[in-house]
Design a protein around this motif. Structure first.
Motif, short mmCIF file in Angstrom:
data_model
loop_
_atom_site.label_atom_id
_atom_site.label_comp_id
_atom_site.label_asym_id
_atom_site.label_seq_id
_atom_site.Cartn_x
_atom_site.Cartn_y
_atom_site.Cartn_z
N THR A 1 -18.18 19.73 13.29
CA THR A 1 -20.04 19.93 13.27
C THR A 1 -19.81 21.11 15.30
O THR A 1 -19.29 20.82 15.76
N VAL B 1 -19.77 26.00 5.87
CA VAL B 1 -18.90 27.96 6.68
C VAL B 1 -17.85 27.73 7.63
O VAL B 1 -17.01 26.98 7.89
N CYS C 1 -26.13 19.51 5.04
CA CYS C 1 -25.81 20.53 5.77
C CYS C 1 -25.21 22.08 5.37
O CYS C 1 -24.90 22.27 3.77
N PHE C 2 -25.30 23.23 6.64
CA PHE C 2 -24.78 24.47 6.13
C PHE C 2 -22.60 24.34 5.90
O PHE C 2 -22.29 23.37 6.57
N TRP D 1 -25.44 26.35 1.71
CA TRP D 1 -25.99 25.15 1.72
C TRP D 1 -25.86 23.74 1.03
O TRP D 1 -25.48 24.34 -0.40
N VAL E 1 -24.68 22.18 10.66
CA VAL E 1 -23.24 23.40 10.34
C VAL E 1 -21.91 22.90 10.05
O VAL E 1 -21.50 22.22 11.79
N THR F 1 -27.52 25.07 14.90
CA THR F 1 -28.24 23.91 13.88
C THR F 1 -28.55 25.48 12.52
O THR F 1 -28.59 26.70 13.33
N MET F 2 -28.83 25.57 11.35
CA MET F 2 -29.70 26.83 10.84
C MET F 2 -30.74 26.12 10.00
O MET F 2 -30.96 24.48 10.07
N PRO G 1 -22.98 31.03 5.23
CA PRO G 1 -22.99 30.02 5.35
C PRO G 1 -23.23 29.27 3.62
O PRO G 1 -24.75 30.25 3.39
#
Length: 253
Positions: free
Chosen positions: A223, A119, A116-117, A110, A238, A227-228, A108
């Protein structure tokens, strides 16, 4: 006057088109033959049209998927620099026919500017030794673009059709950003010509026509349902991206 200027700048930042991030997996070519049995693979994270790279940590996974076999290529990666940013590379030698999906799952990323992250599950296709089977086979990724047009052997002006899947199910009415890997430094007519946008239909399907020879990237975005955590900032969303790269070719005499 100062207030007016600051307001105008803020408006321009909001109103200007956003330049997309793209995970990138770029082979030397997307066809392997008896005369050319290997390919160099470049892995990066960037703004491909403007040639702006961002750091790519060593991916969480990198592998080839062919004929239901998963070939781990993560140990083969070595560090390199792409677009002035840390990136990764390797060479792969094809041993048997098949349509190879080269797939990168990054760690991931940042992005504080977007809060947001990111990926991006990223893939590219290479057809080896005349194979025609498997180019439309899902890779069973959490988020992916499955080709409905054969993703190799394409001429300039060909249309590419793909279906966006999340957990194996079509994703309707979602944004797909697409961008040209602008290695030759072509100028953009406007900012809107950097990252172009199309939406999927009710079946998660989109079609785009590629007007220039080279590599084109497609990123379907949504989305995640998790979450992270950012230290000292709490839980953050994310952005999941399904990214596919295809190459289109000019006619030759």
């Amino acid at each position: 006057m100062r207030t007016i200027i600051l307001t105008f700048i803020a408006f321009m930042l909001v109103a200007s088109p956003a330049f997309a991030h793209f995970g990138m997996v770029i082979p030397d070519n997307n066809v392997a033959t008896q005369e050319s049995r290997s390919t160099n693979l470049a892995l990066s994270f960037s703004h491909p049209f403007d040639g702006i790279g961002m750091p790519l940590e060593k991916p969480k996974q990198f592998y080839a998927l062919v004929n239901d076999e998963k070939i781990d290529l993560l140990p083969e990666l070595t560090e390199t620099t792409i677009m002035d940013a840390p990136a990764w590379k390797t060479n792969y030698r094809f041993k048997r026919p098949g349509v190879y999906q080269f797939i990168m799952e990054p760690k991931p990323y940042w992005e504080p500017e977007e809060d947001c992250f990111i990926v991006h599950y990223t893939k590219a296709y290479v057809a080896a030794f005349g194979s025609e089977d498997g180019w439309d086979t899902p890779a069973r990724l959490p988020m992916e673009i499955v080709p409905l047009s054969r993703p190799y052997g394409l001429y300039v002006g060909s249309s590419f059709t793909g279906q966006v899947l999340k957990d194996g199910k079509p994703v309707p009415s979602t944004i797909v950003e697409y961008e040209f890997y602008n290695k030759d430094g072509y100028k953009r007519p406007t900012e809107y010509h950097v990252t172009m946008v199309v939406k999927t239909d009710k079946n998660g399907v989109f079609t785009v026509t590629c007007p220039k020879a080279g590599w084109w990237g497609f990123a379907a975005l949504t989305t995640a349902d998790y979450t992270m955590v950012v230290p000292d900032a709490g839980e953050k969303p994310v952005e999941l991206g399904a990214v596919t790269w295809i190459k289109v070719d000019d006619f030759k005499k």
